[in-house]
Design a protein around this motif. Structure first.
Motif, PDB file in Angstrom:
ATOM      1  N   LEU A  16      -5.238 110.403  71.038  1.00 34.43           N
ATOM      2  CA  LEU A  16      -5.098 109.695  72.317  1.00 34.43           C
ATOM      3  C   LEU A  16      -3.643 109.316  72.586  1.00 34.43           C
ATOM      4  O   LEU A  16      -3.202 109.338  73.739  1.00 34.43           O
ATOM      5  CB  LEU A  16      -5.978 108.445  72.321  1.00 34.43           C
ATOM      6  CG  LEU A  16      -7.490 108.687  72.281  1.00 34.43           C
ATOM      7  CD1 LEU A  16      -8.233 107.369  72.117  1.00 34.43           C
ATOM      8  CD2 LEU A  16      -7.970 109.429  73.514  1.00 34.43           C
ATOM      9  N   LYS A  18      -1.163 111.303  74.783  1.00 33.12           N
ATOM     10  CA  LYS A  18      -1.206 111.155  76.242  1.00 33.12           C
ATOM     11  C   LYS A  18      -1.326 112.506  76.939  1.00 33.12           C
ATOM     12  O   LYS A  18      -0.746 112.755  77.991  1.00 33.12           O
ATOM     13  CB  LYS A  18       0.019 110.394  76.775  1.00 33.12           C
ATOM     14  CG  LYS A  18       0.218 109.035  76.160  1.00 33.12           C
ATOM     15  CD  LYS A  18      -0.772 108.055  76.692  1.00 33.12           C
ATOM     16  CE  LYS A  18      -0.454 106.649  76.177  1.00 33.12           C
ATOM     17  NZ  LYS A  18      -1.573 105.768  76.219  1.00 33.12           N
ATOM     18  N   GLU A  19      -2.122 113.412  76.328  1.00 26.91           N
ATOM     19  CA  GLU A  19      -2.393 114.737  76.884  1.00 26.91           C
ATOM     20  C   GLU A  19      -3.899 114.978  76.819  1.00 26.91           C
ATOM     21  O   GLU A  19      -4.551 114.574  75.864  1.00 26.91           O
ATOM     22  CB  GLU A  19      -1.696 115.823  76.069  1.00 26.91           C
ATOM     23  CG  GLU A  19      -0.181 115.727  76.042  1.00 26.91           C
ATOM     24  CD  GLU A  19       0.412 116.781  75.118  1.00 26.91           C
ATOM     25  OE1 GLU A  19       0.239 117.983  75.424  1.00 26.91           O
ATOM     26  OE2 GLU A  19       1.013 116.403  74.105  1.00 26.91           O
ATOM     27  N   LYS A  20      -4.405 115.676  77.824  1.00 29.89           N
ATOM     28  CA  LYS A  20      -5.842 115.936  77.815  1.00 29.89           C
ATOM     29  C   LYS A  20      -6.189 116.972  76.739  1.00 29.89           C
ATOM     30  O   LYS A  20      -5.388 117.848  76.416  1.00 29.89           O
ATOM     31  CB  LYS A  20      -6.331 116.367  79.185  1.00 29.89           C
ATOM     32  CG  LYS A  20      -5.688 117.605  79.747  1.00 29.89           C
ATOM     33  CD  LYS A  20      -6.148 117.831  81.167  1.00 29.89           C
ATOM     34  CE  LYS A  20      -5.446 119.058  81.726  1.00 29.89           C
ATOM     35  NZ  LYS A  20      -5.884 119.374  83.070  1.00 29.89           N
ATOM     36  N   ASP A  70      -8.314 105.372  77.866  1.00 28.12           N
ATOM     37  CA  ASP A  70      -7.727 106.578  77.280  1.00 28.12           C
ATOM     38  C   ASP A  70      -8.796 107.640  77.014  1.00 28.12           C
ATOM     39  O   ASP A  70      -8.549 108.835  77.212  1.00 28.12           O
ATOM     40  CB  ASP A  70      -6.992 106.257  75.982  1.00 28.12           C
ATOM     41  CG  ASP A  70      -5.636 105.611  76.230  1.00 28.12           C
ATOM     42  OD1 ASP A  70      -5.122 105.677  77.373  1.00 28.12           O
ATOM     43  OD2 ASP A  70      -5.074 105.037  75.283  1.00 28.12           O
ATOM     44  N   THR A  89      -9.520 109.260  80.270  1.00 27.47           N
ATOM     45  CA  THR A  89      -8.363 109.973  80.813  1.00 27.47           C
ATOM     46  C   THR A  89      -8.048 111.252  80.041  1.00 27.47           C
ATOM     47  O   THR A  89      -7.793 112.294  80.653  1.00 27.47           O
ATOM     48  CB  THR A  89      -7.115 109.058  80.796  1.00 27.47           C
ATOM     49  OG1 THR A  89      -7.397 107.892  81.573  1.00 27.47           O
ATOM     50  CG2 THR A  89      -5.894 109.771  81.360  1.00 27.47           C
ATOM     51  N   TYR A  90      -8.069 111.200  78.727  1.00 33.28           N
ATOM     52  CA  TYR A  90      -7.568 112.320  77.924  1.00 33.28           C
ATOM     53  C   TYR A  90      -8.625 113.203  77.280  1.00 33.28           C
ATOM     54  O   TYR A  90      -8.370 114.379  77.047  1.00 33.28           O
ATOM     55  CB  TYR A  90      -6.607 111.798  76.848  1.00 33.28           C
ATOM     56  CG  TYR A  90      -5.443 111.067  77.465  1.00 33.28           C
ATOM     57  CD1 TYR A  90      -4.560 111.724  78.323  1.00 33.28           C
ATOM     58  CD2 TYR A  90      -5.249 109.721  77.236  1.00 33.28           C
ATOM     59  CE1 TYR A  90      -3.507 111.049  78.920  1.00 33.28           C
ATOM     60  CE2 TYR A  90      -4.194 109.034  77.825  1.00 33.28           C
ATOM     61  CZ  TYR A  90      -3.334 109.704  78.663  1.00 33.28           C
ATOM     62  OH  TYR A  90      -2.302 109.032  79.256  1.00 33.28           O
TER      63      TYR A  90
END
Length: 134
Positions: free
Chosen positions: A37, A40-42, A75, A78-79
């Motif tokens: 996590l 900060k990238e999917k 997070d 989001t990711y």
């Protein structure tokens, strides 16, 4: 659980490792998850192994997971674009699909069930390309 992020954004997960030892400490599992996590990238989880059907999480484990998820809820949404599980057996795929709604609601990302690694990678690629949910 064992995670292999060497092919990031495809992260392979092995759940059999989680319960191989009695009194397994999930702290390391959470630390590996947090490291993913923190990028900060999917990414997408892929798995060939499901959690053992007969394993019953303790109340303490359930509490630990719940608290961890609350802390990382944003997070996660989001990711983590999804979990794709590979299950060659049609009956097991059907049973897992029935479980996928509860999984998605709990974790905040979808669980897709594929019949082969090729199909799983296709699902994973699709998840990574799709725009985020509303």
């Amino acid at each position: 659980m064992k995670m292999d992020a060497s092919k990031f954004p495809y992260v392979w997960v092995d759940f059999t490792h989680s319960h191989a030892e009695p009194e397994h400490d999930h702290t390391e599992d959470f630390e590996r998850f947090e490291a993913l996590l923190a990028r900060k990238e999917k990414f997408v989880f892929l798995s060939l192994t499901a959690e053992e059907d007969d394993y019953e999480h303790t109340q303490e484990e359930k509490k630990q997971v719940s608290l961890w998820m609350k802390k990382h809820k944003q997070d996660l949404r989001t990711y983590v674009k999804g979990m794709v599980h590979i299950e060659p057996g049609a009956a097991k795929r059907l049973a897992m699909r029935a479980f996928s709604g509860a999984f998605s609601k709990f974790w905040g990302y979808p669980l897709l069930i594929a019949g082969s690694e090729g199909e799983a990678l296709g699902f994973a690629e699709h998840l990574l390309l799709d725009p985020p949910d509303k």
